[in-house]
Each structure stands twice: as structure tokens, then as C-alpha cells.
Write a protein that holds these residues in place. Structure first.
Motif, PDB file in Angstrom:
ATOM      1  N   THR A 134       0.850  -1.189   0.000  1.00 20.28           N
ATOM      2  CA  THR A 134       0.000   0.000   0.000  1.00 20.28           C
ATOM      3  C   THR A 134       0.883   1.235   0.000  1.00 20.28           C
ATOM      4  O   THR A 134       0.633   2.195  -0.725  1.00 20.28           O
ATOM      5  N   ILE A 135       1.926   1.165   0.825  1.00 16.63           N
ATOM      6  CA  ILE A 135       2.825   2.311   0.904  1.00 16.63           C
ATOM      7  C   ILE A 135       3.490   2.558  -0.452  1.00 16.63           C
ATOM      8  O   ILE A 135       3.581   3.697  -0.907  1.00 16.63           O
ATOM      9  N   SER A 136       3.888   1.474  -1.131  1.00 12.43           N
ATOM     10  CA  SER A 136       4.529   1.670  -2.436  1.00 12.43           C
ATOM     11  C   SER A 136       3.574   2.331  -3.426  1.00 12.43           C
ATOM     12  O   SER A 136       3.973   3.155  -4.246  1.00 12.43           O
ATOM     13  N   THR A 137       2.303   1.988  -3.293  1.00  9.46           N
ATOM     14  CA  THR A 137       1.306   2.626  -4.150  1.00  9.46           C
ATOM     15  C   THR A 137       1.214   4.114  -3.847  1.00  9.46           C
ATOM     16  O   THR A 137       1.215   4.955  -4.742  1.00  9.46           O
ATOM     17  N   ILE A 138       1.158   4.406  -2.536  1.00 11.14           N
ATOM     18  CA  ILE A 138       1.041   5.815  -2.136  1.00 11.14           C
ATOM     19  C   ILE A 138       2.263   6.591  -2.622  1.00 11.14           C
ATOM     20  O   ILE A 138       2.136   7.691  -3.163  1.00 11.14           O
ATOM     21  N   VAL A 139       3.435   5.979  -2.463  1.00 12.94           N
ATOM     22  CA  VAL A 139       4.663   6.642  -2.904  1.00 12.94           C
ATOM     23  C   VAL A 139       4.600   6.911  -4.411  1.00 12.94           C
ATOM     24  O   VAL A 139       4.966   7.990  -4.886  1.00 12.94           O
ATOM     25  N   GLY A 140       4.081   5.928  -5.135  1.00 14.81           N
ATOM     26  CA  GLY A 140       3.936   6.094  -6.585  1.00 14.81           C
ATOM     27  C   GLY A 140       3.071   7.285  -6.936  1.00 14.81           C
ATOM     28  O   GLY A 140       3.441   8.125  -7.759  1.00 14.81           O
ATOM     29  N   VAL A 141       1.923   7.364  -6.261  1.00 10.25           N
ATOM     30  CA  VAL A 141       1.005   8.476  -6.518  1.00 10.25           C
ATOM     31  C   VAL A 141       1.677   9.792  -6.142  1.00 10.25           C
ATOM     32  O   VAL A 141       1.604  10.778  -6.871  1.00 10.25           O
ATOM     33  N   LEU A 142       2.364   9.746  -5.004  1.00  7.43           N
ATOM     34  CA  LEU A 142       3.054  10.933  -4.527  1.00  7.43           C
ATOM     35  C   LEU A 142       4.034  11.446  -5.578  1.00  7.43           C
ATOM     36  O   LEU A 142       4.108  12.638  -5.870  1.00  7.43           O
ATOM     37  N   PHE A 143       4.767  10.501  -6.168  1.00  7.95           N
ATOM     38  CA  PHE A 143       5.744  10.896  -7.186  1.00  7.95           C
ATOM     39  C   PHE A 143       5.077  11.490  -8.416  1.00  7.95           C
ATOM     40  O   PHE A 143       5.614  12.417  -9.028  1.00  7.95           O
ATOM     41  N   CYS A 144       3.912  10.946  -8.765  1.00  9.70           N
ATOM     42  CA  CYS A 144       3.187  11.532  -9.892  1.00  9.70           C
ATOM     43  C   CYS A 144       2.854  12.992  -9.588  1.00  9.70           C
ATOM     44  O   CYS A 144       3.026  13.867 -10.422  1.00  9.70           O
ATOM     45  N   PHE A 145       2.397  13.224  -8.343  1.00  8.36           N
ATOM     46  CA  PHE A 145       2.053  14.590  -7.963  1.00  8.36           C
ATOM     47  C   PHE A 145       3.283  15.485  -7.978  1.00  8.36           C
ATOM     48  O   PHE A 145       3.255  16.592  -8.516  1.00  8.36           O
ATOM     49  N   ILE A 146       4.372  14.952  -7.395  1.00 10.68           N
ATOM     50  CA  ILE A 146       5.612  15.737  -7.363  1.00 10.68           C
ATOM     51  C   ILE A 146       6.020  16.107  -8.781  1.00 10.68           C
ATOM     52  O   ILE A 146       6.402  17.240  -9.068  1.00 10.68           O
ATOM     53  N   SER A 147       5.892  15.135  -9.698  1.00 12.64           N
ATOM     54  CA  SER A 147       6.325  15.396 -11.067  1.00 12.64           C
ATOM     55  C   SER A 147       5.465  16.470 -11.720  1.00 12.64           C
ATOM     56  O   SER A 147       5.970  17.322 -12.446  1.00 12.64           O
ATOM     57  N   ILE A 148       4.157  16.437 -11.396  1.00 14.32           N
ATOM     58  CA  ILE A 148       3.278  17.456 -11.981  1.00 14.32           C
ATOM     59  C   ILE A 148       3.678  18.838 -11.474  1.00 14.32           C
ATOM     60  O   ILE A 148       3.831  19.790 -12.254  1.00 14.32           O
ATOM     61  N   VAL A 149       3.902  18.912 -10.151  1.00 18.05           N
ATOM     62  CA  VAL A 149       4.334  20.196  -9.576  1.00 18.05           C
ATOM     63  C   VAL A 149       5.666  20.609 -10.201  1.00 18.05           C
ATOM     64  O   VAL A 149       5.856  21.757 -10.616  1.00 18.05           O
ATOM     65  N   ALA A 150       6.598  19.626 -10.293  1.00 15.60           N
ATOM     66  CA  ALA A 150       7.915  19.917 -10.865  1.00 15.60           C
ATOM     67  C   ALA A 150       7.791  20.386 -12.315  1.00 15.60           C
ATOM     68  O   ALA A 150       8.460  21.342 -12.723  1.00 15.60           O
ATOM     69  N   ILE A 151       6.912  19.723 -13.052  1.00 19.38           N
ATOM     70  CA  ILE A 151       6.720  20.104 -14.462  1.00 19.38           C
ATOM     71  C   ILE A 151       6.295  21.567 -14.549  1.00 19.38           C
ATOM     72  O   ILE A 151       6.877  22.364 -15.294  1.00 19.38           O
ATOM     73  N   ILE A 152       5.305  21.918 -13.725  1.00 20.50           N
ATOM     74  CA  ILE A 152       4.792  23.300 -13.760  1.00 20.50           C
ATOM     75  C   ILE A 152       5.889  24.290 -13.381  1.00 20.50           C
ATOM     76  O   ILE A 152       6.135  25.273 -14.091  1.00 20.50           O
ATOM     77  N   ILE A 153       6.591  23.955 -12.252  1.00 21.44           N
ATOM     78  CA  ILE A 153       7.653  24.867 -11.793  1.00 21.44           C
ATOM     79  C   ILE A 153       8.733  25.022 -12.874  1.00 21.44           C
ATOM     80  O   ILE A 153       9.144  26.140 -13.226  1.00 21.44           O
TER      81      ILE A 153
END
Ligand code: UDP
Ligand code: MG
Length: 310
Positions: free
Chosen positions: A230-249
């Protein structure tokens, strides 16, 4: 004369049991037209729950108990209760009086009068949630219903009265990873719902934390999930979010300040995004694998330490 089995899972409920018994015995005395069997399941409590139950069981022969060798969870307690119950009708309710026993009378009247298989209780409490929680709850139920093709009734409690036939059908589902709400809808049969407002717990404290609820929610979708996955899934989602924020920045930064090192920003974005997706997918397949793994071991759903059955 019909017999109703009342199944009551108890985990560290020493304070609630006497209060519960006072209420349930009122109903048992009032409904003269039926026989009762009151079945307490002590789910490995580490307080005086078993002592309380035994005191009651010594006073009345229709009070039965099963005591587990450790805590197996409410789902296991429900299963053990259904397996041992002998009534023509079976009802499940919490010991904390959040499932008010007086409903049993109405449920019995409906199930007899309308000749249906099950009467369940649900709450429309989610109407009182904040807009955020309401949104997620409704999305969750929609998602689960879509993914599992079994209808999950929003706000449904485990509190229900069902026929022996339906209880036996539930027992046919012998899986280790049990998600009762799903199992009850899976077996089908005609269920009628009564809406009520869940009262506050009479004593003790809830065994549910937000995290437990989250894990339970995942269970409904994949059947089971071990925490690291479950944690690995959450981490995966988290990274997707981070990447979206990073992309925008990075896009904004590149537009404003230019791009000193050609290709670096896009590379980082792609790396973040893909590793996020990859972890997410590994998490999902891992969840299914862990479900298969626990089922394949065929471990018992519960282990009885002592009982006054037979
Ligand atoms: N319960 C149980 N085993 C557990 C957790 C809970 O048998 O591991 C029982 C508990 O004693 C109660 C019922 O399940 O009778 C519902 O638990 P709780 O009140 O904590 O849940 P909530 O009402 O907060 O959803
Ligand atoms: Mg409760």
C-alpha cells in the motif's frame, strides 16, 4: 417458533457488555413470538471482556460464547458467529450500542411480512460530512461499485437480519481476506434498507483509525493489501504529484529565466513521472499478488481457544 441468532463481536469491550446486555435482554423479553440465541465472539480481547461474557453465559443457557486465541478482526468474528449460529434468522450487531437492538423487532417484522431475505441498516450520516469527505466518499463508492461489479451501498452498516439461507450463502465464501460489505452484496438476495442515525458509542473506544479505514477501503478493491505494498502505491502516486508540480515549476522557470542546461528539465520531469507510474503499478500488482499469497496458504479464518458450544 422462529429462532433468531444474535451475533455480537467483542474486542476489548468490558465496559460495553453489561450495558449491551441490558438493552438486548429487553428486546429478547419483549419479542415473545421468537426464541433467541445470543452469541458473543471474544476476538482476543486483552481486558475483562471474556470474564464479562462468561458471567452472562453462566446465568442463561441461551447465551453462548466463542473466544479466539488472539485478535483476528471483526470479519473473522462475524464468520465464526455465522458458522456456529443455529437460528432460522441471523442478526449481526456491535456491542457498543451503535446498532440499537430495538431495530431487531422492526427488522423481523419486515423480513416476515414482506418475505424478503435480508433487512439491513444504513446511515445517511455522510450528508453531514464536510464537502471534501462527502466528495471522496461518494467517489469511493462509485469507484468500488464500478471496479467490483458488486453494488456497495453507501453508508451500509454490518447490522442486519438475514435468513438462514443467506447466512449459509455468506459462509460459502470461505476466503481469508474478508470484506463483509462486498460479500453481502456478492451473494445477492433481496435486501431492504432502513436508514437511521448512528448513535455515539456507549462505552470504550472505536477500534478504527483513519489509517485502518484507508486499508479497509483498499481491501474492497483488491480484496486485500499488505501495508508495504500500500505504501509503495502511495509513494507512486506521490511521485506523480511531485512530477506534476515539478513540471509546472520547471516550465515556468524555463519560460522566465531561460534554460541554461539544454534538455535537463524535461529529462527530470520524465524521470519523475515514469518512476511514479512504475511504483504505482508495482504496488497494484503487488496488492493482487499478496491477496493470492494469503489465500493460497489456506490459513484458518479464526482459531478458537474456548467456547461453551456443545
Ligand atoms: N471488533 C472486533 N474485532 C476487532 C475490532 C472490532 O470484534 O478487531 C468489534 C467491536 O468490539 C465492536 C464492533 O466490532 O463490537 C465494531 O467495532 P468499533 O465500534 O470499533 O467500530 P466502529 O463502530 O467505530 O466502526
Ligand atoms: Mg462502534
Amino acid at each position: 417458533m422462529d429462532k433468531i441468532s444474535i451475533i455480537v463481536p467483542c474486542y476489548n469491550e468490558e465496559a460495553a457488555i453489561p450495558l449491551f446486555y441490558r438493552e438486548i435482554s429487553k428486546i429478547m423479553n419483549k419479542m415473545k413470538q421468537v426464541k433467541f440465541e445470543l452469541l458473543f465472539i471474544n476476538d482476543g480481547s486483552n481486558d475483562n471482556t471474556l470474564k464479562e461474557i462468561k458471567t452472562l453465559a453462566n446465568s442463561k443457557k441461551e447465551i453462548k460464547y466463542i473466544s479466539f486465541s488472539r485478535n483476528f478482526g471483526k470479519e473473522a468474528a462475524i464468520y465464526a458467529g455465522l458458522e456456529h449460529s443455529t437460528g432460522d434468522y441471523v442478526t449481526l450487531l456491535d456491542v457498543d450500542l451503535q446498532d440499537p437492538p430495538e431495530f431487531i423487532e422492526e427488522m423481523y417484522r419486515i423480513i416476515k411480512g414482506e418475505d424478503i431475505d435480508c433487512v439491513g441498516l444504513k446511515t445517511d450520516e455522510h450528508k453531514e460530512y464536510g464537502i471534501f469527505r462527502r466528495f471522496f466518499t461518494s467517489c469511493y463508492y462509485k469507484l468500488v461499485s464500478k471496479l467490483s461489479k458488486t453494488e456497495m451501498v453507501p453508508g451500509a452498516r454490518d447490522f442486519r437480519l438475514m435468513t438462514r439461507q443467506m447466512a449459509d450463502a455468506v459462509l460459502e465464501l470461505k476466503e481469508y481476506n474478508r470484506y463483509s460489505k462486498g460479500i453481502f452484496s456478492f451473494v445477492g438476495f433481496e435486501t431492504k434498507w432502513i436508514t437511521y442515525k448512528v448513535p455515539k458509542r456507549v462505552a470504550g473506544s472505536s477500534k478504527w483509525s483513519l489509517f485502518k479505514l484507508f486499508v479497509y477501503a483498499i481491501d474492497a478493491i483488491v480484496g486485500f493489501s499488505t501495508v508495504p505494498l500500500t505504501i509503495s502505491t502511495i509513494v507512486g502516486v506521490l511521485f506523480c504529484f511531485i512530477s506534476i508540480v515539478a513540471i509546472i515549476i520547471i516550465i515556468i522557470k524555463t519560460l522566465i529565466f531561460g534554460d541554461p542546461v539544454d534538455g535537463w528539465p524535461s529529462l527530470v520531469c520524465i524521470m519523475f513521472f515514469l518512476s511514479g507510474i512504475q511504483l504505482f503499478c508495482t504496488g497494484i500488482s503487488g496488492a493482487y499478488l499478496s491477496k493470492t499469497y494469503t489465500e493460497v496458504k489456506r490459513r484458518p479464518i479464526y482459531i478458537i481457544k474456548e467456547t461453551n458450544y456443545k
